[in-house]
Design a protein around this motif. Structure first.
Motif, mmCIF file in Angstrom:
data_model
loop_
_atom_site.group_PDB
_atom_site.id
_atom_site.type_symbol
_atom_site.label_atom_id
_atom_site.label_comp_id
_atom_site.label_asym_id
_atom_site.label_seq_id
_atom_site.Cartn_x
_atom_site.Cartn_y
_atom_site.Cartn_z
ATOM 1 N N LYS A 743 1.089 -0.760 -0.050
ATOM 2 C CA LYS A 743 -0.412 0.102 0.216
ATOM 3 C C LYS A 743 0.556 1.309 0.143
ATOM 4 N N LYS A 744 0.869 2.373 -0.690
ATOM 5 C CA LYS A 744 1.800 2.999 -0.752
ATOM 6 C C LYS A 744 0.991 4.759 -0.902
ATOM 7 N N ASN A 745 -0.465 4.891 -0.433
ATOM 8 C CA ASN A 745 -1.479 6.374 0.362
ATOM 9 C C ASN A 745 -1.575 5.737 1.569
ATOM 10 N N TRP A 746 -0.687 6.095 2.521
ATOM 11 C CA TRP A 746 -0.376 5.250 3.632
ATOM 12 C C TRP A 746 1.174 6.459 4.157
ATOM 13 N N SER A 747 0.853 7.177 5.332
ATOM 14 C CA SER A 747 1.993 7.390 5.958
ATOM 15 C C SER A 747 2.033 8.104 7.358
ATOM 16 N N LEU A 748 3.603 7.392 7.994
ATOM 17 C CA LEU A 748 3.413 7.413 9.871
ATOM 18 C C LEU A 748 3.947 8.873 10.323
ATOM 19 N N ALA A 749 3.383 9.319 10.646
ATOM 20 C CA ALA A 749 4.741 10.601 11.626
ATOM 21 C C ALA A 749 4.619 10.305 13.316
ATOM 22 N N SER A 750 5.928 10.105 13.771
ATOM 23 C CA SER A 750 6.364 9.705 14.747
ATOM 24 C C SER A 750 6.406 10.648 16.691
ATOM 25 N N PHE A 751 6.256 10.195 17.396
ATOM 26 C CA PHE A 751 6.592 12.017 17.777
ATOM 27 C C PHE A 751 7.628 10.988 19.499
ATOM 28 N N PRO A 752 8.479 11.192 19.168
ATOM 29 C CA PRO A 752 9.636 10.663 19.994
ATOM 30 C C PRO A 752 9.527 11.072 21.681
ATOM 31 N N VAL A 753 8.879 12.131 22.047
ATOM 32 C CA VAL A 753 8.481 11.774 23.331
ATOM 33 C C VAL A 753 7.515 12.216 24.119
ATOM 34 N N GLU A 754 6.515 12.016 22.864
ATOM 35 C CA GLU A 754 4.975 12.170 23.398
ATOM 36 C C GLU A 754 4.478 10.665 23.446
ATOM 37 N N SER A 755 3.786 10.738 24.918
ATOM 38 C CA SER A 755 2.865 9.623 24.841
ATOM 39 C C SER A 755 1.458 9.815 24.383
ATOM 40 N N HIS A 756 0.301 9.036 25.623
ATOM 41 C CA HIS A 756 -0.955 8.836 24.715
ATOM 42 C C HIS A 756 -1.500 10.213 24.886
ATOM 43 N N GLY A 757 -1.348 10.739 25.864
ATOM 44 C CA GLY A 757 -1.492 12.668 25.038
ATOM 45 C C GLY A 757 -0.215 13.342 25.859
ATOM 46 N N PHE A 758 -0.958 14.035 24.269
ATOM 47 C CA PHE A 758 0.291 14.729 24.132
ATOM 48 C C PHE A 758 1.001 15.634 25.115
#
Length: 781
Positions: A743-758
């Motif tokens: 699948k190509k029409n997706w992306s993921l943004a990751s946040f290294p220091v964040e838990s469930h509630g930013f």
């Protein structure tokens, strides 16, 4: 934009998306932009002053502020006074002396001369302070044992002697050639043995009045409680389940080394534990156990067992239960215990006979889905709203027996159960008056999205309105019950504190003002709470944000609130305040925004609450599809230009929308999403989907990862890497499926220091810039 270049769009944020008045960088500051709203309101012991936590200067955290009559505004409180105001005070009616525990030590305080006296401080902390039925006695817990303190003469008695461990057996010395030889040859050895036997026999004749040690084995001791007259102590013994905990990877650390903290137990029948309910009699100095096997329906198998060949003919057996600590009347003569089956489909309320170790059922509630509702916790480890009235023979509780959580009483003398409230609305919370004769109720009687405040006498059963205007009222009664401290908010008015007289249809006097000048400059919308019909005929409430006609772009965004059992289409300030402001920004840009209280949401009764049983992503998703249809038919929205987004459960529904209803949504942003319910926690998931080992079909049809091949449209996923609730692993597993499926029409943004509630503003800005760019680049022509 083609699917092949969709991911590249996120390398640089779109220049489209600046509202005429709102800036994303400002509203993503959250409370720093809005103004930090005060919380945790409470009264001083003399009722002359109110305290609350507040941060009007936007420091790193809140401080305690106070207000009293005559002041023009709240003032910062001295730290010592602030700490004192937060203590849990125990006070007898009309007494000058209050008792409390602070930092593990026992204190008394005189309200008349304002003097404090430290009574007991030891190396082991004290906890769980209780007043005895006799005026001179206090009880507290220390080292998992109960102690009795006499305030008159200062004596302290340990009532229980409970210890973890197994009694060591005194095995007789093994007879060998050598020890036989020693006895045969030496008179000294014979005399030594005879002396020991004589002293042992003499010691047995002298009985101590100190409680003998009770070793309760390897189990965990829970819910230790003494009855008010000090004659009995109850406790639960619970096995420790041998389960494997999930671990999380933390990359950004102060010392530069990765960390791997444990997080949670996954949902499983292996989390069920055997429990025993014990009573210790002080007079008899003995422990005995209550046998709950005669509870009605305790051997009933759940209906879903009939769907599985390996379960439908399963032999009957007692289901495992959790029994809570007793609720006592004032003199300790009556005890009520709330009991839950560990599959949470049954709740029993029983009267416990402490002397005999027997019980009698007062109420039984069964729900083929799961027991919950306002005043009725959805987990097994809390009793909910249960308390005795002032007559010492009537207990009240809440039940969803009618389909809505209402108030009931049971009288022990007449054996009569009475329903005090009724209707298609809920009792949200209950407070008893000081004399325990009158109820103060928080309800949603007028509108599901309100939190109103009423007075109710059991004698006439009439609800007397005190605070009923649209919005939410969180009320704390003053010690003399003449004045109310009210935390109030409306849809576009954040929370602040008010004072009001305790009278019918009272009026509010504002005492705190939390909003900033920057927040006040914008004319915030009052979203309309509309109702549309779902495909099965169920009325569904939603918040609707509509643009000015000249700005309308015929595109729409549907927001999905998190938690599942939560309400957001209500008449008060939302916990989703950043999203509320983001929706104003979207509306300025011409979007129509719909925020739906889908099936499973709070505020609408039992049937609505349990509408997702055994199929998350079923009616809760179809409610969103029906909401989209409503927008298309009534507001002229282009059916091909509708996006969807949400976090946590909202992220899950976004994934289910993109994967099980492909083509319905042009684009979706899924934040901190559950992708496979078999990897979520036990309490929440086991209620709704049962357990993976017993109901695998419910898990399979409810988990987005099984539908990854259906992806159509543009999907953005965003997830904190130190999320200990919905773990980062969830989104990694789904990503791997997309990769394997090409699948190509997706992306993921990751946040290294964040838990469930930013927490960090820069993370919020990055996250919502990506979401805004997604909608602008896919929904606008």
């Amino acid at each position: 934009m083609t699917k092949n270049i969709f991911i590249l769009a996120f390398l640089g944020f779109s220049t489209i998306g600046i509202s005429q008045n709102l800036k994303l960088e400002e509203i993503m500051k959250g409370d720093s932009f809005i103004g930090n709203q005060p919380t945790y309101g409470r009264w001083s012991l003399d009722g002359k002053k109110v305290y609350f936590e507040w941060n009007p200067t936007d420091d790193f955290g809140a401080s305690t502020y106070s207000w009293q009559k005559g002041q023009t505004k709240p003032v910062l409180t001295d730290p010592k006074e602030a700490a004192f105001s937060k203590l849990d005070f125990k006070r007898r009616p009309n007494s000058d002396i209050v008792y409390y525990i602070e930092k593990g030590a026992l204190y008394s305080y005189s309200t008349s001369n304002k003097t404090t006296k430290k009574i007991i401080q030891q190396s082991a902390s004290l906890s769980n302070l209780e007043l005895g039925s006799q005026s001179d006695f206090l009880f507290f817990e220390q080292n998992q044992n109960i102690f009795k303190y006499n305030t008159k003469d200062g004596t302290l008695l340990q009532l229980t002697n409970l210890s973890k461990g197994v009694k060591k057996e005194n095995k007789p010395e093994k007879e060998t050639f050598l020890n036989s030889q020693q006895k045969e040859l030496f008179q000294f050895i014979k005399d030594k043995d005879a002396r020991k036997k004589w002293f042992d026999a003499k010691n047995k004749l002298v009985k101590s009045d100190f409680a003998k040690e009770y070793l309760y084995g390897k189990d965990d001791l829970r819910s230790l409680r003494v009855n008010p007259n000090g004659n009995y102590v109850t406790f639960s013994l619970m096995e420790t389940p041998e389960t494997k905990k999930e671990k999380m990877e933390v990359f950004i650390t102060s010392d530069g080394y990765n960390q791997n903290p444990e997080t949670k137990d996954k949902v499983s029948v292996n989390n069920f534990v055997k429990t025993r309910y014990a009573i210790y009699s002080v007079a008899k100095d003995s422990v005995y156990f209550v046998n709950f096997s005669s509870l009605s329906h305790i051997q009933d198998a759940p209906e879903y067992f009939k769907l599985y060949d390996n379960l439908k003919d399963k032999p009957k057996e007692d289901r495992l239960i959790i029994a809570q600590a007793p609720i006592y009347n004032e003199n300790g003569s009556l005890a009520v215990v709330s009991i839950r089956s560990q599959d949470n489909k049954d709740r029993w309320i029983v009267s416990l006979n402490l002397e005999k170790g027997t019980f009698e059922e007062i109420d039984h509630q069964h729900d083929e889905a799961w027991i919950a509702g306002p005043g009725i916790p959805s987990y097994s480890f809390s009793s909910g709203n249960i308390e005795f009235l002032g007559d010492n023979e009537t207990v009240y509780f809440q039940s969803e027996a009618t389909g809505y959580s209402h108030l009931y009483t049971y009288n022990f003398k007449t054996k009569k159960k009475t329903q005090l409230t009724s209707g298609k609305w809920e009792v949200r919370d209950v407070t008893l008056s000081k004399d325990k004769k009158v109820f103060y109720l928080s309800t949603n009687t007028i509108h599901p999205g309100n939190r109103e405040f009423y007075k109710l006498s059991p004698v006439d059963g009439i609800l007397q309105p005190i605070l009923t205007k649209d919005g939410a009222h969180e009320v704390v009664l003053s010690p003399d019950e003449k004045t109310l401290l009210v935390r109030y908010s409306y849809k576009n008015i954040p929370w602040d504190f008010y004072i009001a007289d305790n009278k019918k249809n009272t009026t509010l006097q504002q005492i705190s003002s939390s909003t900033t000048e920057a927040f006040k400059k914008y004319q915030w919308r009052t979203p309309e709470v509309i109702t549309f019909k779902a495909q099965d005929g169920t009325p569904v409430n939603a918040r609707l944000y509509t643009p000015k006609t000249e700005n309308a772009n015929k595109a729409a965004v549907i927001f999905v609130h998190g938690a599942g059992y939560l309400q957001n289409a209500h008449n008060f300030w939302s916990n989703y305040h950043r999203e509320y402001m983001f929706h104003n920004l979207l509306t300025d840009l011409g979007y129509t925004v719909l925020d739906i209280d889908y099936r499973g949401s709070d505020g609408y009764g039992r049937d609505f609450r349990t509408g997702i049983y055994r199929f998350m992503g079923g009616k809760d998703l179809s409610d969103h599809l029906d909401g989209k249809k409503y927008l298309v038919e009534k507001y002229g929205i282009d059916a091909d230009r509708v996006g969807i987004y949400g976090g946590s459960y909202g992220g899950f529904i976004t994934l289910m929308g993109m994967l099980t209803a492909p083509g319905e949504f042009k684009s979706g942003a899924a934040l901190r999403s559950v992708t496979d319910w078999a990897h979520y926690n036990h309490g929440y998931t086991g209620n709704i989907l049962n357990f993976p080992e017993t109901d695998p079909e419910a898990y399979k049809k409810s988990s987005p990862i099984y539908y990854a091949d259906n992806l159509k449209g543009n999907l953005l996923m965003l997830h904190g890497m130190v999320d200990d609730n919905v773990e980062y692993k969830d989104i990694v597993r789904l990503s791997q499926r997309f990769i394997e499926l090409e699948k190509k029409n997706w992306s993921l943004a990751s946040f290294p220091v964040e838990s469930h509630g930013f927490k960090e503003t820069y993370s919020w800005i990055d996250e919502y810039s990506r979401i805004l760019d997604l909608f602008n680049s896919t929904l606008l022509k």
